[in-house]
Design a protein around this motif. Structure first.
Motif, PDB file in Angstrom:
ATOM      1  N   ALA A  74     -10.958  21.294   6.332  1.00  0.00           N
ATOM      2  CA  ALA A  74     -12.316  21.485   6.829  1.00  0.00           C
ATOM      3  C   ALA A  74     -13.051  20.163   6.968  1.00  0.00           C
ATOM      4  N   LYS A  75     -12.698  19.177   6.134  1.00  0.00           N
ATOM      5  CA  LYS A  75     -13.328  17.862   6.170  1.00  0.00           C
ATOM      6  C   LYS A  75     -12.470  16.811   6.859  1.00  0.00           C
ATOM      7  N   ASN A  76     -11.298  17.191   7.349  1.00  0.00           N
ATOM      8  CA  ASN A  76     -10.375  16.251   7.993  1.00  0.00           C
ATOM      9  C   ASN A  76     -10.101  15.045   7.096  1.00  0.00           C
ATOM     10  N   THR A  77      -9.845  15.309   5.831  1.00  0.00           N
ATOM     11  CA  THR A  77      -9.700  14.248   4.846  1.00  0.00           C
ATOM     12  C   THR A  77      -8.515  14.525   3.935  1.00  0.00           C
ATOM     13  N   VAL A  78      -7.782  13.467   3.604  1.00  0.00           N
ATOM     14  CA  VAL A  78      -6.711  13.528   2.626  1.00  0.00           C
ATOM     15  C   VAL A  78      -7.064  12.573   1.494  1.00  0.00           C
ATOM     16  N   TYR A  79      -6.689  12.949   0.264  1.00  0.00           N
ATOM     17  CA  TYR A  79      -7.036  12.193  -0.928  1.00  0.00           C
ATOM     18  C   TYR A  79      -5.771  11.823  -1.695  1.00  0.00           C
ATOM     19  N   LEU A  80      -5.868  10.748  -2.442  1.00  0.00           N
ATOM     20  CA  LEU A  80      -4.832  10.361  -3.388  1.00  0.00           C
ATOM     21  C   LEU A  80      -5.497  10.035  -4.709  1.00  0.00           C
ATOM     22  N   GLN A  81      -5.283  10.882  -5.708  1.00  0.00           N
ATOM     23  CA  GLN A  81      -5.767  10.643  -7.056  1.00  0.00           C
ATOM     24  C   GLN A  81      -4.678   9.914  -7.829  1.00  0.00           C
TER      25      GLN A  81
END
Length: 120
Positions: A74-81
Motif C-alpha cells: 500500500a505504501k510501495n515500500t520495502v524495509y530491512l530491519q
C-alpha cells in the motif's frame, strides 16, 4: 520504469539496530521481487535479503538470524530491519526491484544506496 530511494542508514555501535527503507515510485510495486544488497569497499556487491510479491523471504546466511525484510504494498515500500549489527555489516546498502528472480539480460532497477557504518 520504477525508481527507488533508500533511507535509514547511519552510524551505529556494535550490537545496535537500524531500519532501512526503500520507497518505490513510477512502477507497479506489487509485481516486483524486492531485494536488499550491500557492498563494502574492495568487495563485490552481495545479497542480504529478498522478498517476493507473495511474501517469500530469502536471507544471506550471515544475517539470517539478525535481519528481517518486509514490504508494504500500500505504501510501495520495502524495509530491512537489522539487529545486533557488527562491523562486518558496514557498507552501502542498495535496494533492488526485478520482475524475475534471475535474468540473463537485466538485473533490475537499483537505488542510489544508503551508507551503514558499524563501529566496534
Amino acid at each position: 520504469q520504477v525508481q527507488l530511494v533508500e533511507s535509514g542508514g547511519g552510524l551505529v555501535q556494535s550490537g545496535g539496530s537500524l531500519r532501512l527503507s526503500c520507497a518505490a515510485s513510477g512502477g507497479i510495486f506489487g509485481i516486483y521481487i524486492m531485494g536488499w544488497y550491500r557492498q563494502a569497499p574492495g568487495k563485490q556487491r552481495e545479497l542480504v535479503a529478498t522478498i517476493t510479491p507473495a511474501g517469500t523471504r530469502d536471507y544471506e546466511d550471515s544475517v539470517k538470524d539478525r535481519a528481517t525484510i518486509t514490504r508494504d504494498n500500500a505504501k510501495n515500500t520495502v524495509y530491512l530491519q537489522m539487529n545486533d549489527l557488527k562491523p562486518d555489516d558496514t557498507g552501502v546498502y542498495y535496494c533492488n526491484a526485478r520482475v524475475v528472480k534471475w535474468s540473463a539480460t537485466t538485473d533490475g532497477t537499483w537505488g542510489q544506496g544508503t551508507q551503514v557504518t558499524v563501529s566496534s
